[in-house]
Design a protein around this motif. Structure first.
Motif, PDB file in Angstrom:
ATOM      1  N   ARG A   1       0.829  -1.199   0.000  1.00  0.00           N
ATOM      2  CA  ARG A   1       0.000   0.000   0.000  1.00  0.00           C
ATOM      3  C   ARG A   1       0.875   1.265   0.000  1.00  0.00           C
ATOM      4  NH1 ARG A   1      -3.131  -0.349   4.940  1.00  0.00           N
ATOM      5  NH2 ARG A   1      -4.062  -2.215   4.076  1.00  0.00           N
ATOM      6  N   LEU A   2       1.920   1.254   0.825  1.00  0.00           N
ATOM      7  CA  LEU A   2       2.759   2.451   0.936  1.00  0.00           C
ATOM      8  C   LEU A   2       3.702   2.601  -0.265  1.00  0.00           C
ATOM      9  CD1 LEU A   2       3.491   4.864   2.726  1.00  0.00           C
ATOM     10  CD2 LEU A   2       5.111   3.393   3.956  1.00  0.00           C
ATOM     11  N   ALA A   3       4.077   1.479  -0.866  1.00  0.00           N
ATOM     12  CA  ALA A   3       5.098   1.496  -1.928  1.00  0.00           C
ATOM     13  C   ALA A   3       4.705   2.369  -3.112  1.00  0.00           C
ATOM     14  CB  ALA A   3       5.379   0.067  -2.405  1.00  0.00           C
ATOM     15  N   VAL A   4       3.398   2.553  -3.339  1.00  0.00           N
ATOM     16  CA  VAL A   4       2.959   3.295  -4.524  1.00  0.00           C
ATOM     17  C   VAL A   4       2.763   4.788  -4.229  1.00  0.00           C
ATOM     18  CG1 VAL A   4       1.876   1.297  -5.591  1.00  0.00           C
ATOM     19  CG2 VAL A   4       0.518   2.741  -4.041  1.00  0.00           C
ATOM     20  N   HIS A   5       3.007   5.198  -2.986  1.00  0.00           N
ATOM     21  CA  HIS A   5       2.780   6.615  -2.661  1.00  0.00           C
ATOM     22  C   HIS A   5       3.875   7.485  -3.284  1.00  0.00           C
ATOM     23  CE1 HIS A   5       1.944  10.311  -0.607  1.00  0.00           C
ATOM     24  NE2 HIS A   5       0.824   9.786  -0.139  1.00  0.00           N
ATOM     25  N   PRO A   6       3.488   8.562  -3.971  1.00  0.00           N
ATOM     26  CA  PRO A   6       4.505   9.376  -4.667  1.00  0.00           C
ATOM     27  C   PRO A   6       5.522  10.028  -3.733  1.00  0.00           C
ATOM     28  CG  PRO A   6       2.317  10.424  -4.735  1.00  0.00           C
ATOM     29  CD  PRO A   6       2.115   9.036  -4.224  1.00  0.00           C
ATOM     30  N   TRP A   7       5.167  10.234  -2.466  1.00  0.00           N
ATOM     31  CA  TRP A   7       6.092  10.888  -1.543  1.00  0.00           C
ATOM     32  C   TRP A   7       6.874   9.889  -0.691  1.00  0.00           C
ATOM     33  CZ3 TRP A   7       1.673  14.699   0.044  1.00  0.00           C
ATOM     34  CH2 TRP A   7       1.564  15.698  -0.940  1.00  0.00           C
ATOM     35  N   LEU A   8       6.689   8.602  -0.948  1.00  0.00           N
ATOM     36  CA  LEU A   8       7.431   7.610  -0.152  1.00  0.00           C
ATOM     37  C   LEU A   8       8.954   7.834  -0.201  1.00  0.00           C
ATOM     38  CD1 LEU A   8       7.601   5.086   1.633  1.00  0.00           C
ATOM     39  CD2 LEU A   8       7.715   3.726  -0.474  1.00  0.00           C
TER      40      LEU A   8
END
Ligand SMILES: [Fe+2]
Length: 185
Positions: free
Chosen positions: A142-149
């Protein structure tokens, strides 16, 4: 607001950063300085400078993961959440998001980098448990696709590196213009 924040940061010089051997203020300045030296943009530098405001600029009864659990009230939350909420009305959304995500970034790195956990300090391992432990595969996806990760992960690595005893940094006053631009509105 800028004056209150700068005052809270100045006073954090007398508090140790969790179980580490540097003060809260030294930790914040070192983290921001690492970001600046690495060429991070101003927003990310600001997120680094302020990522732990939830540890020292809020009522301790609101927070449960700062090493003083006896002071935590019944509705206490993680310092990253409380800090992000304090900042959110003032800073760009990306800054507040990175502040909120800096505990999850540790949980993410523990799940995805085999030797990351081994490099964590004892204090950091302790708060990892309080913050939910190593991420599950579902949480990672879920977090891996966040642009600000990538920003949150970069902040996390500078955070981990900002615990050097006696390291010289620019003073808090060097950051005051940036803080005033955001918070004196
Ligand atoms: Fe930190």
């Amino acid at each position: 607001m800028a004056d209150r924040l700068l005052d809270a940061m100045a006073r954090s010089a007398s508090r140790l950063y969790g179980g580490e051997a540097v003060s809260e203020l030294e930790h914040a300045l070192q983290c921001a300085e690492l970001a600046r030296a690495a060429g991070a943009d101003e927003e990310l530098q600001l997120a680094c400078l302020l990522h732990d405001v939830g540890r020292y600029a809020v009522d301790p009864s609101l927070v449960f993961d700062t090493g003083e659990p006896s002071r935590a009230g019944p509705h206490a939350r993680g310092h990253h959440e409380v800090g992000a909420e304090l900042l959110a009305p003032w800073v760009p959304e990306r800054v507040a998001w990175c502040v909120r995500a800096h505990a999850d970034a540790k949980r993410y790195l523990c799940a995805t980098e085999p030797d990351y956990f081994a490099r964590l300090s004892a204090a950091s391992r302790h708060t990892l448990r309080l913050q939910g432990g190593v991420m599950t595969a579902v949480e990672v996806a879920r977090l891996a696709v966040h642009p600000w990760l990538p920003d949150a992960l970069a902040l996390r690595r500078w955070d981990d590196g900002a615990k050097v005893v006696g390291k010289a940094t620019r003073p808090l006053s060097a950051w005051a213009p940036l803080i005033r631009r955001c918070f004196d509105r």
